[in-house]
Design a protein around this motif. Structure first.
Motif, PDB file in Angstrom:
ATOM      1  N   ILE A 571       0.956  -1.082   0.127  1.00 25.40           N
ATOM      2  CA  ILE A 571       0.199   0.126   0.130  1.00 25.40           C
ATOM      3  C   ILE A 571       0.942   1.127   0.023  1.00 25.40           C
ATOM      4  N   GLY A 572       1.789   1.119   0.733  1.00 22.54           N
ATOM      5  CA  GLY A 572       3.009   2.110   0.593  1.00 22.54           C
ATOM      6  C   GLY A 572       3.336   2.473  -0.747  1.00 22.54           C
ATOM      7  N   ILE A 573       3.807   1.618  -1.472  1.00 20.73           N
ATOM      8  CA  ILE A 573       4.036   1.655  -2.895  1.00 20.73           C
ATOM      9  C   ILE A 573       3.373   2.263  -3.636  1.00 20.73           C
ATOM     10  N   MET A 574       1.846   1.857  -3.337  1.00 23.78           N
ATOM     11  CA  MET A 574       0.847   2.428  -4.274  1.00 23.78           C
ATOM     12  C   MET A 574       0.739   3.764  -4.081  1.00 23.78           C
ATOM     13  N   TYR A 575       0.677   4.557  -2.816  1.00 22.52           N
ATOM     14  CA  TYR A 575       0.962   5.842  -2.706  1.00 22.52           C
ATOM     15  C   TYR A 575       2.049   6.588  -2.972  1.00 22.52           C
ATOM     16  N   ALA A 584       2.310   7.293   2.006  1.00 23.03           N
ATOM     17  CA  ALA A 584       3.527   6.292   1.615  1.00 23.03           C
ATOM     18  C   ALA A 584       4.107   6.054   2.718  1.00 23.03           C
ATOM     19  N   LEU A 585       4.901   7.130   3.173  1.00 20.08           N
ATOM     20  CA  LEU A 585       5.913   6.692   4.436  1.00 20.08           C
ATOM     21  C   LEU A 585       4.964   6.260   5.588  1.00 20.08           C
ATOM     22  N   LYS A 586       4.001   6.620   5.803  1.00 19.97           N
ATOM     23  CA  LYS A 586       3.054   6.130   6.995  1.00 19.97           C
ATOM     24  C   LYS A 586       2.923   4.579   6.853  1.00 19.97           C
ATOM     25  N   TYR A 587       2.446   4.354   5.589  1.00 19.78           N
ATOM     26  CA  TYR A 587       2.086   2.727   5.418  1.00 19.78           C
ATOM     27  C   TYR A 587       3.554   2.077   5.437  1.00 19.78           C
ATOM     28  N   TYR A 588       4.762   2.328   4.891  1.00 17.17           N
ATOM     29  CA  TYR A 588       5.874   1.941   4.817  1.00 17.17           C
ATOM     30  C   TYR A 588       6.369   1.548   6.269  1.00 17.17           C
ATOM     31  N   GLU A 589       5.984   2.580   7.191  1.00 18.70           N
ATOM     32  CA  GLU A 589       6.629   2.448   8.536  1.00 18.70           C
ATOM     33  C   GLU A 589       5.682   1.360   9.420  1.00 18.70           C
ATOM     34  N   SER A 610      14.256  -1.045   2.521  1.00 20.72           N
ATOM     35  CA  SER A 610      14.696  -0.380   1.299  1.00 20.72           C
ATOM     36  C   SER A 610      13.622   0.517   0.989  1.00 20.72           C
ATOM     37  N   ASN A 611      12.475   0.246   1.043  1.00 21.41           N
ATOM     38  CA  ASN A 611      11.345   1.379   0.542  1.00 21.41           C
ATOM     39  C   ASN A 611      11.093   2.163   1.466  1.00 21.41           C
ATOM     40  N   THR A 612      11.205   2.061   2.864  1.00 28.03           N
ATOM     41  CA  THR A 612      11.211   3.117   3.831  1.00 28.03           C
ATOM     42  C   THR A 612      12.103   4.053   3.811  1.00 28.03           C
ATOM     43  N   ALA A 613      13.552   3.434   3.631  1.00 28.36           N
ATOM     44  CA  ALA A 613      14.651   4.265   3.303  1.00 28.36           C
ATOM     45  C   ALA A 613      14.725   5.239   2.022  1.00 28.36           C
ATOM     46  N   ASN A 614      14.040   4.547   1.195  1.00 27.02           N
ATOM     47  CA  ASN A 614      14.109   5.549  -0.124  1.00 27.02           C
ATOM     48  C   ASN A 614      13.118   6.674   0.170  1.00 27.02           C
ATOM     49  N   MET A 615      12.000   6.153   0.789  1.00 26.67           N
ATOM     50  CA  MET A 615      11.129   7.502   1.243  1.00 26.67           C
ATOM     51  C   MET A 615      11.537   8.522   1.906  1.00 26.67           C
ATOM     52  N   TYR A 616      12.455   8.175   2.875  1.00 25.47           N
ATOM     53  CA  TYR A 616      13.063   9.211   3.877  1.00 25.47           C
ATOM     54  C   TYR A 616      14.109   9.960   3.152  1.00 25.47           C
ATOM     55  N   SER A 617      14.609   9.364   2.222  1.00 23.53           N
ATOM     56  CA  SER A 617      15.654  10.227   1.190  1.00 23.53           C
ATOM     57  C   SER A 617      15.136  10.958   0.420  1.00 23.53           C
ATOM     58  N   GLU A 618      13.812  10.657  -0.132  1.00 23.12           N
ATOM     59  CA  GLU A 618      13.167  11.652  -1.063  1.00 23.12           C
ATOM     60  C   GLU A 618      12.627  12.701  -0.314  1.00 23.12           C
ATOM     61  N   THR A 619      12.245  12.513   0.985  1.00 24.16           N
ATOM     62  CA  THR A 619      11.935  13.690   1.678  1.00 24.16           C
ATOM     63  C   THR A 619      12.898  14.401   2.499  1.00 24.16           C
ATOM     64  N   GLY A 620      14.138  14.138   2.266  1.00 16.55           N
ATOM     65  CA  GLY A 620      15.197  15.063   2.770  1.00 16.55           C
ATOM     66  C   GLY A 620      15.997  14.462   3.995  1.00 16.55           C
ATOM     67  N   ASP A 621      15.344  13.141   4.425  1.00 13.61           N
ATOM     68  CA  ASP A 621      16.245  12.719   5.893  1.00 13.61           C
ATOM     69  C   ASP A 621      17.094  11.401   5.486  1.00 13.61           C
ATOM     70  N   SER A 622      18.449  11.977   4.772  1.00 16.22           N
ATOM     71  CA  SER A 622      19.089  10.866   4.465  1.00 16.22           C
ATOM     72  C   SER A 622      19.920  10.169   5.618  1.00 16.22           C
TER      73      SER A 622
END
Length: 798
Positions: A571-575, A584-589, A610-622
């Protein structure tokens, strides 16, 4: 009556006697040598010396024991090494020297881990198997010591191996001295009055430790055998041995051991011959079944203990398993035949089919670690089970059909080198003995093999179609629903989304109108339909299917089941694809939290990280992203059989995170690591093309234009192969965009125009694919890009 193993037998291991100067010589060389060859005649104690040396002197290293007597070919050796290192086999690596590079690269990447690899009994790989096998084995040993500073290699053999490398330590092990031989004899036969015959027995034993142990045990356990009689027996054996010119000098001692086997009672001898059909170690229950004894207690006291007392068997106290002494296996194979071999094969098939099914059923559960450990021990026996498919009879074929249908994931993921031959054998026996349903079940297994392992998607689809055709004649069934689900996933991977939806809906409808045993198929179909609709940009439909799957899994499997976490991740991937990064980040977590708290299969947990990390990266929290990815690497490094594809995924995501932070050197290193692994797995898989494109993009950002062009051209050379398997992939487009920009920066006008024209052709191809498969979302993006390229080409022409 079941008797605990500790109550069954308390055995004191024979003290290690003598060899002090040999141990000191090896120890002295250990710190400055890298590869050690311990050579000597058969049964002189090479393996035991190495075991004693490692237990006395070596700590804080991982010891890999590899007995080459167990392996008939390079493929088997390669598969076993992969299991020991916890990596997946490349399907066809054993067909060339790629398997050597696969193993060496893995050892090189094991930062902080030191290994000692013991290649025991290597003579057959040097003399008997084949010249190619010998050369590959020597190449493996040579490459390990040349490239892996964290690894030392020990080779034992009757045949000398010569390396020109200065770090090679060659040592010839001589027989025990007369004094040490006498000491060992007395230790194993206390209370025996040898009298005047001790010197003769010691001399006739030729200083061979196993022979001395067997002599002592025979004197201790056989009241009718006196020291005088023993001297006569040894003299007779030696005369026979020395007159037998059919054997090379170093092999003639086998006749002496044969005489000890002959002195066993007929009952014990026949049991030993049957046990030899098991190529690896075995436990008491397996022993009971293969020799067809009523109870485990009976086999322990009436068979195993007498054989242990006579040193015919070894016992591993850690695993509580037994094995036949190495040279005795040679005698058994050379001089004896199994009575009623078909019956023994049938028992073997029954025993190890049950073992394999049991291990396979536990791999996806909280018992994963224990199952993998058991699989590592049982591997030689399970590999023989797969190869025994060629001996199948009408009475045993159903065992192999069961392995193919119930152990598909285990065979595909950990025994793929034998998989295709095994499945072909299963298909042949299904044609001979089976029914349409048996053949159809094999088609499902082969469909999964070609779809998920070899990435030969069209062949996978053909097998699913064959299964569907067969099962449909018999009406609705769980197997038919499974085949439809597998075909739907296959079509999804091919990018044939409209076809995939139709097939998956068939599977779903069939499952929804049937009993509870169909529930898991329904949930898989819902998940797959959700994924397919996300690809098509039909987010409302995707949401319906994904939340339907989530609701069903919570109801059937509970709110904290790992597969509920997998649903939340989907579902996170879908959002994410929809552009709603907050959701997306909510469902990934949420999915990651469930997976962390439960016994989640490693691959699933790593995907969420991996998906959650990628989301954090794209929102600026590397920083947070890198923490999650390091957590994933720590998990993978702890696993005995961690999936190599998951390592590649994490390295690739680390590359993206570092690229986002403009840390180009680190990004290049990560993308290169991902590329190396994906090259090992398959150069025909889309992820390999993806890694090439990512590496090319980094070289462009680093202004290393020549390297960028080289990597891009490498990617474009495999473009057509990848497109046949997965026509919807966008990586060739991304590669051509990168290449065009580089040629523009270099001022290479002709190359720039040529690349733009190729890019336009690729966009036209993608447009056709997306139209055919109903992918309106990506179709719109492609058409916008086509317009831009068209305008660029028109502006250049003016």
């Amino acid at each position: 009556m079941d008797i605990d193993d500790d109550d069954f037998l308390t055995l004191l291991e024979t003290n290690f006697i003598g060899r002090e100067s040999d141990l000191q010589a090896i120890s002295k060389a250990w710190n400055y040598q890298r590869i050690f060859g311990i050579f000597g005649i058969r049964s002189v104690g090479k393996s035991r010396l190495v075991q004693e040396f490692l237990s006395r002197y070596i700590t804080d290293v991982i010891i890999l024991q590899v007995d080459l007597k167990q392996f008939a070919n390079i493929s088997a050796l390669y598969s076993y090494l992969c299991i020991q290192l916890g990596i997946r086999t490349e399907y066809n690596a054993h067909e060339s020297d790629r398997w050597v590079q696969h193993i060496v690269k893995e050892l090189m990447h094991r930062n902080g881990e030191n290994f000692v690899i013991v290649f025991d009994n290597t003579e057959d790989f040097q003399e008997v198997t084949s010249t190619a096998a010998r050369d590959m084995f020597l190449s493996l040993s040579w490459n390990i010591i040349k490239r892996c500073i964290n690894v030392k290699v020990i080779i034992t053999s009757t045949t000398n191996v010569k390396f020109t490398e200065k770090t090679f330590f060659s040592y010839t092990l001589e027989p025990l001295s007369l004094i040490d031989s006498s000491t060992l004899l007395r230790s194993v036969a206390p209370g025996i009055n040898f009298g005047e015959y001790e010197d003769a027995i010691v001399t006739l034993s030729d200083g061979l430790p196993l022979l001395i142990l067997m002599i002592g045990s025979e004197l201790k356990n056989n009241d009718e055998m006196t020291p005088c009689h023993m001297v006569q027996c040894l003299q007779t054996s030696r005369l026979k041995t020395l007159s037998d010119t059919l054997y090379p000098k170093e092999d003639r001692i086998a006749d002496v051991y044969k005489d000890f086997i002959d002195r066993l009672s007929l009952k014990y001898r026949e049991c030993l011959i049957v046990l030899d059909y098991i190529p690896g170690s075995f436990n008491a229950d397996q022993c009971k079944q293969i020799i067809d004894v009523d109870t485990e207690a009976m086999v322990k006291f009436k068979t195993i203990k007498p054989l242990l007392d006579r040193h015919v068997l070894d016992r591993d106290s850690a695993t509580r398993r037994f094995n036949i002494q190495g040279i005795l296996r040679e005698c058994l194979k050379s001089y004896y035949t199994v009575k009623d071999l078909p019956e023994v094969r049938a028992r073997y098939s029954k025993i190890f089919t049950a073992v394999m099914v049991n291990i396979s059923s536990r791999l996806g559960t909280s018992e994963y670690t224990e199952a993998v450990a058991e699989f590592t021990i049982e591997y030689p026996n399970l590999q023989k089970l797969l190869t025994d498919v060629k001996y199948t009879t009408q009475d045993t074929y159903h065992f192999f059909i069961k392995v193919a249908t119930d152990c598909t994931a285990l065979v595909n993921n950990f025994m793929a080198g034998d998989g295709e031959v095994f499945y072909q054998g299963c298909m042949e026996i299904a044609d001979m003995y089976g029914k349409d349903k048996d053949r159809a079940n094999i088609h499902i297994a082969v469909g999964s093999f070609y779809t998920n392992i070899k990435c030969h998607l069209e062949q996978g689809a053909d097998n699913y179609n064959s299964a569907i055709d067969a099962f449909e004649k018999h009406g609705k069934s769980l197997q038919l629903a499974t085949a439809y689900q597998g075909k739907g996933w296959n079509l999804l991977m091919q990018g044939k989304n409209l076809e995939a939806i139709k097939v998956l809906k068939t599977a779903l409808d069939m499952a929804n109108s049937s009993g509870t045993e169909y529930q898991l198929i329904a949930l898989l179909a819902l998940n797959s339909l959700g994924v397919t609709n996300v690809v098509l940009g039909r987010f409302d439909e995707a949401e319906k299917y994904h939340f339907g799957a989530l609701k069903g899994r919570k109801k059937i499997q509970g709110k904290t089941h790992p597969l509920v976490g997998a649903c939340l991740n989907d579902i996170g991937i879908m959002y994410y694809q929809k552009g709603d990064w907050h959701k997306a980040l909510k469902y990934y977590e949420a999915g990651l939290d469930i997976k962390r708290k439960n016994q989640t299969p490693v691959r699933s947990l790593v995907n969420s990280l991996s998906n959650t990390a990628n989301m954090y990266s794209e929102t600026g929290d590397s920083t947070k992203a890198i923490q999650l990815l390091n957590e994933a690497l720590a998990i993978l490094n702890k696993e005995k059989l961690s999936p190599r594809a998951s390592f590649a995924l994490i390295y690739d995501t680390l590359g993206k995170v570092n690229r986002q932070d403009e840390n180009l050197t680190a990004a290049e290193d990560m993308f290169q690591k991902a590329l190396d692994i994906r090259e090992e797995i398959s150069i025909e898989h889309v992820t390999y093309l993806e890694s090439l494109v990512h590496l090319a993009s980094i070289h462009k950002l680093q202004k290393r234009y020549k390297s960028c062009i080289q990597v891009s051209n490498k990617a474009l050379r495999i473009k057509e192969t990848i497109e046949k398997a997965m026509p919807q992939n966008p990586f060739a487009k991304e590669c051509l965009e990168c290449l065009a920009e580089v040629y523009k920066l270099l001022g290479s006008d002709d190359k720039y125009i040529e690349t733009l024209e190729k890019l336009e052709s690729e966009l036209i191809r993608l447009e056709r694919v997306y139209m055919e498969h109903g992918n309106g979302r990506d179709l719109l993006k492609v058409r916008k890009k086509m317009q831009i390229i068209k305008e660029r080409l028109e502006s250049i022409s003016f």
